[in-house]
Design a protein around this motif. Structure first.
Motif, PDB file in Angstrom:
ATOM      1  N   THR A 243       0.835  -1.203   0.000  1.00 27.55           N
ATOM      2  CA  THR A 243       0.000   0.000   0.000  1.00 27.55           C
ATOM      3  C   THR A 243       0.867   1.249   0.000  1.00 27.55           C
ATOM      4  O   THR A 243       0.601   2.216  -0.730  1.00 27.55           O
ATOM      5  N   TRP A 244       1.912   1.243   0.817  1.00 30.81           N
ATOM      6  CA  TRP A 244       2.828   2.388   0.881  1.00 30.81           C
ATOM      7  C   TRP A 244       3.526   2.598  -0.467  1.00 30.81           C
ATOM      8  O   TRP A 244       3.790   3.722  -0.880  1.00 30.81           O
ATOM      9  N   ALA A 246       2.345   2.032  -3.410  1.00 28.04           N
ATOM     10  CA  ALA A 246       1.411   2.256  -4.517  1.00 28.04           C
ATOM     11  C   ALA A 246       1.714   3.502  -5.340  1.00 28.04           C
ATOM     12  O   ALA A 246       1.665   3.475  -6.570  1.00 28.04           O
ATOM     13  N   ASP A 247       2.035   4.611  -4.691  1.00 19.45           N
ATOM     14  CA  ASP A 247       2.274   5.850  -5.446  1.00 19.45           C
ATOM     15  C   ASP A 247       3.732   6.286  -5.367  1.00 19.45           C
ATOM     16  O   ASP A 247       4.057   7.447  -5.623  1.00 19.45           O
ATOM     17  N   ARG A 248       4.620   5.345  -5.018  1.00 16.88           N
ATOM     18  CA  ARG A 248       6.039   5.695  -4.884  1.00 16.88           C
ATOM     19  C   ARG A 248       6.927   4.972  -5.893  1.00 16.88           C
ATOM     20  O   ARG A 248       8.084   5.313  -6.043  1.00 16.88           O
ATOM     21  N   GLY A 249       6.385   3.953  -6.535  1.00 17.83           N
ATOM     22  CA  GLY A 249       7.080   3.280  -7.618  1.00 17.83           C
ATOM     23  C   GLY A 249       8.448   2.735  -7.263  1.00 17.83           C
ATOM     24  O   GLY A 249       8.704   2.279  -6.149  1.00 17.83           O
TER      25      GLY A 249
END
Length: 320
Positions: A243-244, A246-249
């Motif tokens: 989840t962490w 998800a938007d950090r690639g």
């Protein structure tokens, strides 16, 4: 505040749990006899406040983390724990309540692993709080797992999941929202003792992931004169870590594989062991993931799904 000898007699002596080697903590050393046909495995590690744990960490959690992370060194050698020695330099400003809480944490960790305190030392100084544990274990003669032995063509495996402790540290710092799972993984890592013992004769090289997956893979590579080719898509991460991410690639994954404090086992094994390792994972209830292979060359590299190299910098924590 209780004096040194009162503290040893009332709080530390009960942690021996009557182990004969401890001699009730009344002598200057322990007297330990390993089982016939076994070798002693001795591991010593030091933890310093502000470096290896936060000054704000609860004393019980600090103690649990100290014991569990040190036991991980025995797990990486395939050893069975026999006991430990504890040397602590308390800052003069530490409270009696903090010391009491720390001992309670030692007792909790001991109970989880049927461990006994066998001796050590305690003193006071200007600080910071410095804790040194020496773990004693045993292994059948000649059967200890070592970091040396990996050969090109072998598989690279890792237990559990990677990056949870790194995120748990951020939770403890208040930089991430509260997450009990991640905090537990930071404060109370799970030394893979049963796995390490089961890997004797199976793994060709093994260590525990303390400095970071990439840094520790690099240690195996350097000692064996090989290159460890790791696949980013295969690195196991937990649901909270996913989840962490998800938007950090890719940058987020690099953070996790370089974060350290996972205390999972990273090991190499022949491809012929794949079926046996899959069965072992099911029997122990410990996930084992094949994350790469040993190749000719040097160093440890991480590749994306297209085979391109991912820049991981220094790879993890360094002590100097």
């Amino acid at each position: 505040m209780a004096g040194e000898f009162d503290f040893i007699r009332t709080r530390l002596a009960p942690l021996t749990r009557g182990h004969p080697a401890a001699l009730d903590l009344t002598d200057d050393a322990a007297v330990l006899t390993p089982a016939p046909g076994c070798q002693l495995v001795v591991a010593s590690d030091m933890l310093v406040a502000g470096v290896h744990f936060l000054d704000s960490d609860p004393p019980e959690a600090v103690a649990e983390r100290c014991v569990r992370s040190n036991l991980s060194d025995l797990a990486a050698m395939g050893a069975e724990p026999l006991g430990y020695l504890s040397s602590i330099a308390w800052p003069r400003t530490v409270s009696q309540a903090w010391r009491e809480g720390f001992v309670d944490g030692l007792a909790s960790a001991q109970g989880a692993f049927s461990l006994s305190l066998l001796g050590g030392d305690t003193t006071a100084g200007p600080g910071p709080l410095t804790i040194s544990l020496t773990m004693l274990g045993q292994v059948p003669a000649g059967a200890a797992l070592l970091r040396r032995g990996a050969r090109p063509g072998e598989d690279v495996w890792v237990s559990g999941s990677i990056g949870d402790a790194r995120l748990g540290l951020e939770v403890a710092r208040g930089a991430l929202p509260a997450d009990p799972y991640l905090l537990e993984r930071y404060y109370r890592p799970s030394p893979r003792l049963a796995l390490g013992q089961a890997l004797r004769g199976v793994a060709t090289a093994c260590l525990d992931v303390s400095d970071g997956l990439m840094a520790d893979a690099g240690h195996i590579a350097q000692l064996n004169g090989v290159r460890l080719e790791l696949q980013a898509a295969c690195v196991p991460v937990s649901a909270p870590a996913r989840t962490w991410l998800a938007d950090r690639g890719q940058a987020g994954l690099v953070n996790l594989v370089c974060g350290g404090d996972d205390y999972e086992l990273l090991f190499c094994a022949a491809p012929a062991q794949r079926e046996a390792l899959t069965a072992l994972a099911a029997r122990l209830g410990v996930p084992l993931t094949r994350i790469g292979e040993v190749a000719e060359g040097q160093g440890a590299v991480l590749r994306d799904e297209r085979g391109a190299l991912i820049d991981t910098g220094t790879g993890g924590f360094t002590h100097f």
